[in-house]
Design a protein around this motif. Structure first.
Motif, mmCIF file in Angstrom:
data_model
loop_
_atom_site.group_PDB
_atom_site.id
_atom_site.type_symbol
_atom_site.label_atom_id
_atom_site.label_comp_id
_atom_site.label_asym_id
_atom_site.label_seq_id
_atom_site.Cartn_x
_atom_site.Cartn_y
_atom_site.Cartn_z
ATOM 1 N N ALA A 86 8.632 2.992 5.517
ATOM 2 C CA ALA A 86 8.154 1.813 5.230
ATOM 3 C C ALA A 86 7.901 1.093 6.439
ATOM 4 N N VAL A 87 6.870 0.362 6.559
ATOM 5 C CA VAL A 87 6.569 -0.723 7.636
ATOM 6 C C VAL A 87 5.956 -2.067 7.195
ATOM 7 N N ILE A 88 6.433 -3.043 7.693
ATOM 8 C CA ILE A 88 5.720 -4.380 7.386
ATOM 9 C C ILE A 88 5.095 -4.859 8.417
ATOM 10 N N VAL A 89 3.650 -5.147 8.279
ATOM 11 C CA VAL A 89 2.857 -5.813 9.212
ATOM 12 C C VAL A 89 2.683 -7.237 8.924
ATOM 13 N N ASP A 90 2.679 -7.951 10.003
ATOM 14 C CA ASP A 90 2.686 -9.516 9.844
ATOM 15 C C ASP A 90 1.945 -10.220 10.939
ATOM 16 N N ARG A 91 1.743 -11.585 10.998
ATOM 17 C CA ARG A 91 1.038 -12.065 11.919
ATOM 18 C C ARG A 91 2.110 -12.366 13.034
ATOM 19 N N ALA A 92 1.694 -12.159 14.274
ATOM 20 C CA ALA A 92 2.416 -12.565 15.480
ATOM 21 C C ALA A 92 2.545 -14.070 15.785
ATOM 22 N N ALA A 93 3.404 -14.454 16.245
ATOM 23 C CA ALA A 93 3.463 -15.992 16.813
ATOM 24 C C ALA A 93 2.264 -16.034 17.991
ATOM 25 N N ASP A 94 1.825 -17.317 18.096
ATOM 26 C CA ASP A 94 0.445 -17.361 18.985
ATOM 27 C C ASP A 94 1.299 -17.168 20.355
ATOM 28 N N GLY A 95 0.386 -16.372 21.123
ATOM 29 C CA GLY A 95 0.904 -15.904 22.521
ATOM 30 C C GLY A 95 1.903 -14.574 22.581
ATOM 31 N N ARG A 96 2.130 -14.222 21.404
ATOM 32 C CA ARG A 96 2.910 -13.023 21.439
ATOM 33 C C ARG A 96 2.250 -11.556 21.356
ATOM 34 N N ALA A 97 2.833 -10.687 22.011
ATOM 35 C CA ALA A 97 2.124 -9.259 21.837
ATOM 36 C C ALA A 97 2.318 -8.791 20.526
ATOM 37 N N GLY A 98 1.674 -7.591 20.169
ATOM 38 C CA GLY A 98 2.024 -7.144 18.743
ATOM 39 C C GLY A 98 1.049 -5.752 18.877
ATOM 40 N N ILE A 99 0.297 -5.458 17.820
ATOM 41 C CA ILE A 99 -0.652 -4.334 17.823
ATOM 42 C C ILE A 99 -2.002 -4.588 18.789
ATOM 43 N N PHE A 116 -3.599 0.449 9.859
ATOM 44 C CA PHE A 116 -4.812 0.149 10.515
ATOM 45 C C PHE A 116 -5.322 -1.160 9.591
ATOM 46 N N LEU A 117 -5.372 -0.753 8.112
ATOM 47 C CA LEU A 117 -5.873 -1.562 7.263
ATOM 48 C C LEU A 117 -5.395 -2.974 7.238
ATOM 49 N N LEU A 118 -3.847 -3.128 7.303
ATOM 50 C CA LEU A 118 -3.339 -4.346 7.163
ATOM 51 C C LEU A 118 -3.399 -4.891 8.368
ATOM 52 N N ASP A 119 -3.446 -4.345 9.817
ATOM 53 C CA ASP A 119 -3.842 -4.934 10.934
ATOM 54 C C ASP A 119 -5.068 -5.527 10.901
ATOM 55 N N ASP A 120 -6.017 -5.098 10.378
ATOM 56 C CA ASP A 120 -7.563 -5.765 10.387
ATOM 57 C C ASP A 120 -7.377 -7.065 9.292
ATOM 58 N N LEU A 121 -6.704 -6.909 8.197
ATOM 59 C CA LEU A 121 -6.661 -7.879 7.303
ATOM 60 C C LEU A 121 -5.947 -9.140 7.918
ATOM 61 N N VAL A 122 -4.545 -8.763 8.535
ATOM 62 C CA VAL A 122 -3.935 -9.787 9.266
ATOM 63 C C VAL A 122 -4.619 -10.474 10.502
ATOM 64 N N ARG A 123 -5.340 -9.795 11.002
ATOM 65 C CA ARG A 123 -6.242 -10.249 12.341
ATOM 66 C C ARG A 123 -7.195 -11.289 11.756
ATOM 67 N N ARG A 124 -7.917 -10.948 10.647
ATOM 68 C CA ARG A 124 -8.936 -11.919 10.219
ATOM 69 C C ARG A 124 -8.351 -12.868 9.279
ATOM 70 N N ILE A 176 0.936 -0.979 0.062
ATOM 71 C CA ILE A 176 0.001 0.034 0.035
ATOM 72 C C ILE A 176 0.833 1.301 -0.081
ATOM 73 N N SER A 177 0.745 2.149 -0.897
ATOM 74 C CA SER A 177 1.372 3.339 -1.111
ATOM 75 C C SER A 177 0.610 4.446 -0.381
ATOM 76 N N THR A 178 0.880 5.162 0.543
ATOM 77 C CA THR A 178 0.327 6.156 1.008
ATOM 78 C C THR A 178 0.874 7.858 0.893
ATOM 79 N N SER A 179 1.625 7.944 -0.207
ATOM 80 C CA SER A 179 2.062 9.305 -0.264
ATOM 81 C C SER A 179 1.174 10.399 -0.562
ATOM 82 N N ILE A 180 1.168 11.433 0.073
ATOM 83 C CA ILE A 180 0.441 12.860 -0.392
ATOM 84 C C ILE A 180 0.974 13.206 -1.484
ATOM 85 N N SER A 181 2.410 13.438 -1.896
ATOM 86 C CA SER A 181 2.993 13.752 -2.872
ATOM 87 C C SER A 181 3.040 12.696 -3.847
ATOM 88 N N ARG A 182 3.268 12.924 -5.050
ATOM 89 C CA ARG A 182 3.415 11.926 -6.004
ATOM 90 C C ARG A 182 4.351 12.367 -7.220
#
Length: 829
Positions: A661-674, A609-617, A560-566
């Motif tokens: 840039a930031v990568i959001v992924d799935r945390a290991a079971d029992g681990r904290a995250g977002i 926020f969007l990636l967090d939701d997609l990964v959680r689900r 996902i690219s989120t730049s204001i400037s292009r």
């Protein structure tokens, strides 16, 4: 006949009707003062206040005619009396005359009112006036009060007069009205005393308003003395709520409780048409809402008449300052009247939602006192005490207060809740200004007050609506999603070229004398060189992020690219193909879904926020959010037009270039995250920051109402943040590191202070990087996170809160618990 002859004849008649011993009392100020002191002493000891004086048969037409003749002479030769509208007075039957009280202890308006009715309808149309207890505790004064048709104030006395078919004259404002400060001499002050309305409704008699103009110039009231009266308990021993300080002849500076020689102020008495409310019966006297409605009708009619009478009159001592028009600000709130009322009457909770009130305490009951500590929008600390005038449950709250001296700055404030539906109301704040503020102060006071009311209304709206204010929140309170998301790695890219604030301000076309570094705390920012642009910054930041990750580009499911400037190249602003496609190709994420997302400076946090939701689900396993901001050109364009700190382009001078840039992924079971992520949009503020193509040079120009954005953020942000934290069992004090949007050092410190005041808590640390990088738009939060990760500042288990307040107005928050992310940057704590 001459005036001297008329007066001589009158004196001869008075000698026959008033014996010499009585004249010695009635015409001697020292004796009257001594008798009042005796009354006060007896009242303090509980021996006064029991006499009755409501015998309407004691009225002596001869004495009434004698006094009327004196006031006829005074009205013709001294006060230049004018009477209008007396034909409105009903010729027969009971009625309640309601007047504005002026002139201290000399109630000339009462005598002029009775005289006008006497001359128009004859001596048989009896008028009785209600007066203070003191007149009826002294034998001599009681005898002459009864002969003049003066009754002890009270509903019982009025009913006796009504039963005789007579009219009753009452001044509801009483001491508050007759001793109102000289600067308020053209204001109706009924003091919120609604007893006259209850009496008229219960007895079914019409109210005839009587407005007098000019009598308040007979003496100069400097101070009403409300506070002093309360401190010494004057109501207890003198049945008065004021201890006034006045200038009067012949005494000079004195108390208001001495007889005096009135100044020859031209006087006008106007009778208004009788007021009836056919839809209200006697039972309405017990309905606070109905009584309040009638009270407002009478007060408004009297004030409108007084305004008309004083508009063109010639003043003895010069006209008062033009009255400040009543100020009203209304806001619709999606909540029940009960919910809004609860928020308005919960004084202890005011600091949690109100952006200006730091402390409020007191009793919100009629006659109660409210003590408030305020910091105005201009930053001035103020304290004021207000007296509650009226309270109608779930409908209206009204109080009167002042700042400093009452004669200088006073006001009557009303909160009104109008039901528009079961879950929608209109909240109206209304202020009626008083006092003698200079015109230059008024020009500042009125717009500042209007702006403050609008901000307070919005803050209350956010506070009351807050269960629905967060349009999106993940996970929902109490929810247990299948997976936990985390931030796996963070990358950044800063241009090598540094531009100091001093160098930038030296390049402005106009000599501004703006100390931007002192104003914002920004020393320098990075700016793109000839071979750098939005796309190169984003690609380099994405590569840096992958270099710190366990993944390669081919592992990503989404980009996902989120730049204001292009910007791509020196002068190209690219819309198609999307930047995300070029970034995806550059990092080898061939299997990833990609798209561009634009959400102002909150863009990257929105992407997380969007990636967090997609990964959680479980929709994806990992994705990247990336942004490159080449926005320093806005600052270069602003240097051509900025002239002062009021320039709408001043904020453009705080901008710098960066990529993140930031990568959001799935945390290991029992681990904290977002832990949580929430977003809302307050679209009514979308015009506070606007970007437009520059008409005469490359690039764009940005116009920002920075002060207003800051005010809105301080009003709406804290309750939203508190709501989403509390919904997930967290508090601001649980946060170890707060990373706010980086606009300026001063704004961050002010926001930190407001959050502490509104929530009663502080985070462990607040991260500031704007001093070195400037405002880098959508990348600021993750640029700061990257810097502190590189420096090894975080410990395992630290809670980090990313808070974005961006144009739009976008408010977003992401809270995460630090795990092995701190180790991927190679710096053990």
């Amino acid at each position: 006949m001459t005036l001297a002859t008329d007066l001589a004849n009158w004196v001869a008649r008075a000698r026959r009707l008033v014996p010499h011993p009585d004249r010695k009392v009635l015409l001697s100020p020292p004796r009257l003062v001594a008798r009042f002191a005796g009354f006060a002493l007896r009242r303090t000891m509980g021996e006064a206040g029991h006499a009755t004086a409501d015998d309407v048969r004691a009225r002596d037409p001869a004495l009434v005619t004698l006094v009327g003749d004196l006031f006829r002479l005074l009205g013709r030769h001294y006060f230049r009396l004018q009477v209008e509208g007396v034909e409105h007075v009903p010729p027969t039957g009971p009625m309640l005359l309601v007047g504005n009280h002026s002139g201290g202890l000399l109630p000339s308006e009462g005598f002029f009112t009775a005289l006008a009715i006497h001359d128009h309808l004859g001596a048989d149309r009896a008028i009785y006036a209600l007066a203070h207890d003191f007149l009826f505790e002294d034998p001599v004064l009681r005898r002459y009060a009864g002969r003049l048709g003066i009754l002890r104030a009270g509903h019982v006395s009025a009913r006796h007069a009504f039963a005789a078919g007579a009219g009753v004259l009452v001044y509801p404002g009483s001491d508050l009205d007759t001793f109102r400060p000289f600067g308020d001499r053209d204001r109706i002050v009924l003091g919120g005393r609604t007893g006259f309305v209850e009496l008229a409704l219960r007895e079914g008699v019409p109210i005839v308003p009587v407005v007098t103009a000019g009598t308040h110039e007979q003496l100069i009231v400097l101070r009403r003395g409300d506070r002093l009266a309360r401190r010494v308990g004057a109501h207890r021993w003198a049945r008065t709520e004021v201890l006034p300080l006045v200038l009067a002849l012949p005494w000079g500076l004195t108390t208001g409780f001495l007889p005096y020689l009135p100044l020859p102020a031209q006087t006008t008495v106007a009778f208004l048409p009788p007021m009836r409310w056919p839809d209200l019966g006697p039972d309405a006297a017990d309905d606070p809402a109905a009584v309040a409605r009638c009270y407002r009708d009478v007060e408004a009619a009297m004030q409108a008449t007084l305004d008309r009478l004083t508009r063109d009159r010639r003043y003895l001592l010069g006209p008062p300052p033009a009255p400040v028009p009543p100020l009203e600000v209304a806001t619709e709130i999606a909540a029940s009247p009960e919910a809004v009322w609860h928020a308005l009457t919960d004084l202890a909770a005011y600091p949690r939602w109100n952006p200006f009130i730091r402390q409020a305490r007191g009793e919100l009951v009629p006659g109660g006192r409210v003590h408030v500590r305020v910091r105005t929008p201009m930053g001035l600390p103020l304290r004021f005490t207000a007296e509650v005038l009226d309270r109608i449950e779930d409908r209206e709250l009204r109080w009167r207060g002042h700042v400093g001296a009452p004669w200088l700055a006073a006001g009557e404030h009303t909160f009104t809740i109008e039901a528009l539906g079961p879950e929608r109301v209109r909240l109206i704040q209304r202020e009626v200004f008083g006092g003698s503020l200079p015109p230059i102060v008024r020009r500042v006071l009125v717009p500042e007050t209007r702006r403050a009311f609008a901000i307070m209304n919005r803050a209350l709206k956010a506070h009351v609506e807050r269960p629905r204010s967060w349009m999106l929140a993940a996970p929902g309170p109490g929810a247990a999603p299948p997976h936990v998301a985390r931030i796996e790695s963070v990358g950044a890219r800063l241009p090598a070229q540094v531009l100091t604030t001093a160098a930038l301000m030296a390049s402005t076309r106009h000599r501004t004398r703006i100390d931007l570094e002192r104003l914002t705390g920004i020393r320098e920012r990075r700016v793109c060189g000839p071979d750098e642009d939005t796309l190169t910054l984003a690609i380099d930041a994405a590569r840096d992020c992958l270099a710190r990750s366990r993944y390669v580009g081919a592992d990503l499911d989404m980009v996902i690219s989120t730049s204001i400037s292009r910007h791509v190249g020196a002068a190209t602003h690219r819309f198609e193909p999307p930047l995300s496609l070029s970034i995806k190709e550059a990092i080898g994420a061939s299997a990833a879904t990609s798209f561009d997302l634009s959400n102002a400076c909150a863009g990257m946090l929105t992407g997380v926020f969007l990636l967090d939701d997609l990964v959680r689900r479980g929709a994806i396993r990992r994705g990247m959010v990336v942004s490159g901001e080449h926005i320093s050109g806005l600052g270069q364009n602003a240097t051509r037009s900025v002239r002062s700190i009021l320039s709408p382009e001043l904020a453009s001078l705080t901008l710098g270039d960066a990529g993140a840039a930031v990568i959001v992924d799935r945390a290991a079971d029992g681990r904290a995250g977002i832990e949580l992520a929430g977003f809302t949009t307050l679209a009514e503020h979308s015009r506070l920051c606007v970007g437009l193509p520059a008409p005469h040079q490359p690039g764009a120009r940005m116009f920002t109402r920075a002060r207003r954005i800051h005010e809105v953020a301080m009003a709406d942000g804290p309750p939203l943040l508190a709501e989403v934290l509390e919904g997930h069992g967290l508090h601001l004090g649980d946060v170890d590191w707060l990373i706010p949007h980086q606009t300026s050092v001063r704004a961050i410190r002010a926001g930190e202070k407001v959050l502490a005041e509104r929530t009663g808590e502080r985070p462990g640390h607040t991260i500031v990087t704007v001093d070195d990088y400037g405002n880098t738009a959508s990348t600021t939060l993750f640029l700061a996170l990257h810097r502190y990760l590189d420096a090894g500042r975080f410990a395992a288990g630290d809670r980090v809160l990313l808070l974005s307040v961006a144009s739009g107005l976008e408010v977003g928050v992401v809270s995460l618990v630090m795990d092995e992310l701190r180790d991927t940057h190679g710096h053990p704590h």
